[in-house]
Motif scaffolding. Structure first.
Motif, short mmCIF file in Angstrom:
data_model
loop_
_atom_site.label_atom_id
_atom_site.label_comp_id
_atom_site.label_asym_id
_atom_site.label_seq_id
_atom_site.Cartn_x
_atom_site.Cartn_y
_atom_site.Cartn_z
N ALA A 24 58.94 -28.17 15.64
CA ALA A 24 58.25 -27.07 16.31
C ALA A 24 59.28 -26.12 16.91
O ALA A 24 60.39 -26.54 17.25
N GLU A 25 58.88 -24.87 17.02
CA GLU A 25 59.76 -23.88 17.64
C GLU A 25 60.01 -24.29 19.09
O GLU A 25 59.11 -24.76 19.78
N ALA A 26 61.25 -24.10 19.51
CA ALA A 26 61.65 -24.51 20.86
C ALA A 26 61.07 -23.59 21.92
O ALA A 26 60.73 -22.44 21.66
N LEU A 69 55.84 -32.34 21.90
CA LEU A 69 56.93 -31.74 21.14
C LEU A 69 56.85 -30.21 21.22
O LEU A 69 57.84 -29.56 21.53
N ARG A 70 55.67 -29.66 20.98
CA ARG A 70 55.49 -28.20 21.00
C ARG A 70 55.78 -27.61 22.39
O ARG A 70 56.30 -26.50 22.50
N ARG A 71 55.43 -28.34 23.45
CA ARG A 71 55.63 -27.85 24.83
C ARG A 71 57.05 -28.07 25.33
O ARG A 71 57.37 -27.69 26.46
N GLY A 72 57.88 -28.74 24.55
CA GLY A 72 59.25 -29.00 24.99
C GLY A 72 59.33 -30.11 26.01
O GLY A 72 60.30 -30.21 26.75
N GLN A 73 58.31 -30.98 26.05
CA GLN A 73 58.30 -32.08 27.01
C GLN A 73 59.03 -33.31 26.50
O GLN A 73 59.26 -34.25 27.25
#
Length: 171
Positions: free
Chosen positions: A148-150, A71-75
């Motif tokens: 989480a921040e995008a 989620l945090r990594r934008g995956q």
């Protein structure tokens, strides 16, 4: 005390009056009920036995570490998005609540919420600063696992990924 009515056969006058009132109407019992074309509204989220921990950006209590990192990594690609730019605080709050309800009802898992970074000369956006508090309110918190921040490709500091709970009965 009112008198009890006894079951009795209607008189000829009563039957004639009834026949005049209903005319040639036919009972609906023999017809099949119409098919429903719309989906029933989603079931409300389960009521937790205890209050879930408050959500913090990037923290993911109740989510396994691998999912939290993805989620945090934008995956985890967002399946829906909403842009709250140009809304008043009240409009943005209502729009966010409706969006999360719809997305959760449709079984979506990851959504993108664009809050904006704020205007020039300000320390931060008002919607952006209120966003974590809104997610922790009782109406939304039970539907959300983490946020989480995008990543920059999805809006960076002006947007958030939100991980929604699975609906009951979903795999």
């Amino acid at each position: 005390m009112p008198a009890r009515r006894r079951n009795r056969e209607p008189s000829a006058a009563d039957r004639a009056l009834f026949e005049a009132a209903v005319g040639d109407a036919k009972p609906l019992a023999d017809e099949a009920p119409p098919e429903r074309t719309e989906r029933p509204p989603p079931a409300p989220p389960p009521v937790p036995s205890r209050a879930p921990p408050p959500l913090e950006p990037g923290a993911a209590a109740g989510v396994d570490g691998r999912a939290a990192a993805r989620l945090r990594r934008g995956q985890m690609r967002p399946e829906a998005r909403i842009d709250l730019h140009g809304h008043t605080l009240e409009q943005a709050h209502r729009a966010l609540a409706g969006f999360v309800d719809r997305a959760a009802g449709e079984g979506r898992r990851c959504v993108l919420v664009i809050t904006g970074k704020g205007g020039v000369g300000r320390t931060g956006g008002t919607i952006r600063s209120e966003f974590p508090r809104w997610l922790n309110q009782p109406g939304l918190r039970p539907r959300i696992l983490a946020f989480a921040e995008a990543q920059p490709k999805d809006g960076g500091a002006g947007a958030f990924y939100v991980l929604l709970r699975k609906r009951r009965g979903q795999g």
